[in-house]
Design an enzyme around this catalytic site. Structure first.
Site, PDB file in Angstrom:
ATOM      1  N   THR A 415       0.865  -1.230  -0.083  1.00 20.23           N
ATOM      2  CA  THR A 415       0.073   0.012   0.075  1.00 20.23           C
ATOM      3  C   THR A 415       1.033   1.242  -0.006  1.00 20.23           C
ATOM      4  OG1 THR A 415      -1.655   1.112   1.034  1.00 20.23           O
ATOM      5  CG2 THR A 415      -0.137  -0.014   2.669  1.00 20.23           C
ATOM      6  N   HIS A 467       2.585 -11.640  14.195  1.00 23.78           N
ATOM      7  CA  HIS A 467       4.086 -12.268  14.890  1.00 23.78           C
ATOM      8  C   HIS A 467       3.581 -13.717  15.309  1.00 23.78           C
ATOM      9  CE1 HIS A 467       7.534 -11.532  17.156  1.00 23.78           C
ATOM     10  NE2 HIS A 467       7.199 -10.668  17.840  1.00 23.78           N
TER      11      HIS A 467
END
Length: 496
Positions: A415, A467
């Protein structure tokens, strides 16, 4: 014989009521004691039943109309009066449109087959109105799903006779949403339009007795108030809103103080589009269902800017493609994904799915919201093919032409908020992907280079990642790899 359908006697202390829901329409056959319409007061809901077997000839008071006790709200043609009903029906708005399209074959305009996993859709925009001439394959209406916008075209030359589902309506696959009279002309349309205009000029058609009484009490005409009811009818609430706005503006106009007079403060309430609702749901899902973390770095864009300045004209002439920054970004990301397969993977239940291909979602801003079409097999594309592919996706996104296939899949997202001036951001994951890279505004900053201060065009990079699957070591290494490749673009070209 025509029988009047009337509002029943209202409870004591109730001055008027509202037509809540008609359960029938003109031309419908009904049986004695069948519930025709619900009349709502501030205390109870009253059912109005059919006084005899017959056919509904006319609905005089539409849903939302304020009515009084004993007021005539419709007509019933007693017995087998189906032939008589259409004669009374032209007062209804729906009957006026088909009259403009006589002399042709009626063809149904249907919702197309919806993409897999899409249950329904919304009527977004009608591009033509009843009575207007249309040509074969002309786009009549846009149907919006939570993934794509589908165009519904005219099945033949003719006239759009009827719109059965208005903008904002929820529809299913193959549902009839309009009628086109094939081979008809729009010559008869002015007659229908003039009849509709005459009806709108007649106060008794635009407002019920209770509303006209309220208007008279305040010295207003029907034309003074904008109607929001069905067919533009003026409701009691419309009058009250008009009066409240008028009273709110009066103190400001009458104030003797020399302070500037502020205009009316207005609000506009607009329903979310399906795409916006889907974006909201997915963003919330990403925040709640992933262990999202963001790591940052910065890159010196001078080498790429110098390369572009030197070769952009020759590149465009040879490949018919603009040499932009996104081509370098995609190349660098693709190479980094090869080196860090965890970033190109996704979680499926208790499994980690490693993707041995490189499909990159490119965030594209459109009038409907942010979409992420997919550029596939980027490892096999040249710089020119990447630039042309991104350009095509951006144009399709702007024009609402993206297909479901172009919107599905993707292993990683890029993006670029820099095109809007964003200096730094923390992009949100695009599930089920495990990472997203945010590019930002290129801005001159003083940097220490070999013990000296130099002004360099710098850009911040932001990598948000899940994560649960990507450790800090991999995320930092991935971002540093992109930084090194962008600061030495010859490595991209030499595959080093």
């Amino acid at each position: 014989m025509a029988i009047e359908i009337k509002v029943p006697q209202l409870p004591e202390s109730v001055a008027d009521a509202t037509v809540a829901t008609w359960h029938v329409k003109p031309g419908d056959k009904v049986s004695r004691d069948q519930n025709l319409v619900d009349i709502e007061t501030d205390k109870v809901v009253l059912e109005v039943v059919a006084p005899a077997d017959g056919v509904i000839g006319e609905i005089i008071a539409a849903e939302g109309t304020t009515v009084l006790a004993e007021e005539v709200i419709g007509q019933l043609v007693e017995g087998e009066g189906a032939a008589a009903a259409p004669a009374a029906a032209p007062a209804a708005a729906e009957a006026a449109a088909p009259a403009a399209a006589t002399g042709g074959e009626a063809l149904e305009v249907k919702v197309p087959q919806l993409p897999e996993s899409v249950a329904d859709a919304t009527i977004a925009t009608w591009h033509v109105q009843p009575g207007q001439a249309v040509t074969r394959d002309q786009n009549l209406v846009d149907i919006e799903t939570d993934k794509v916008v589908l165009e519904v075209v005219a099945p033949a030359d003719g006239v759009l006779a009827e719109i059965r589902q208005a903008e904002g309506a929820t529809v299913g696959a193959d549902e009839v949403i309009g009628i086109v009279m094939a081979g008809a002309t729009a010559a008869a349309a002015p007659a229908a339009a003039s009849a509709a205009a005459a009806d709108s000029d007649n106060d008794t058609e635009v407002a019920g007795p209770a509303v006209r009484r309220l208007l008279a009490e305040h010295g207003l005409q029907v034309a003074d108030v904008k109607g929001t009811g069905k067919g533009g009818r003026v409701t009691k609430e419309d009058v009250e809103n008009h009066l409240s706005k008028k009273s709110a503006a009066a103190p400001a106009a009458a104030a003797a103080a020399p302070a500037p007079v502020l205009g009316e403060r207005e609000e506009k309430r607009v329903p979310m589009t399906r795409l916006r609702k889907t974006i909201a749901t997915r963003l919330l899902e990403a925040k709640n269902s992933t262990a999202m973390l963001t790591t940052f770095n910065e890159v010196n864009m001078k080498p790429i800017m110098d390369l572009r300045a030197k070769y952009k004209d020759e590149f465009e002439k040879r490949h018919d493609a603009r040499l932009g920054f996104m081509g370098f970004y995609v190349k660098a990301v693709t190479e980094a994904l090869k080196r860090f397969p965890e970033v190109n993977a996704s979680i499926d239940g208790d499994d980690i799915v490693y993707h041995n291909y490189f499909d990159i979602s490119i965030a594209v801003s459109t009038p409907r919201g942010l979409v992420t079409p997919v550029l596939r097999d980027t490892d096999k594309l040249s710089l020119a093919e990447i630039e042309n592919g991104i350009r095509d996706l951006a144009i399709k996104g702007r024009d609402g032409k993206l297909t479901l296939d172009e919107m599905q899949g993707g292993n990683f997202t890029i993006t670029n908020g820099g095109v809007f001036g964003s200096l730094l951001s923390t992009p949100i994951l695009n599930p089920p992907q495990s990472a997203i890279l945010g590019m930002h505004k290129i801005q001159d900053r003083p940097m220490a280079v070999n013990g000296k201060v130099e002004i360099l065009p710098m850009m911040y990079l932001a990598l948000s990642y899940d994560h649960r699957i990507i450790d800090g070591k991999e995320s930092v290494g991935f971002l540093v790899t992109i930084k090194d490749l962008l600061e030495d673009p010859h490595r991209l070209l030499l595959d080093l």
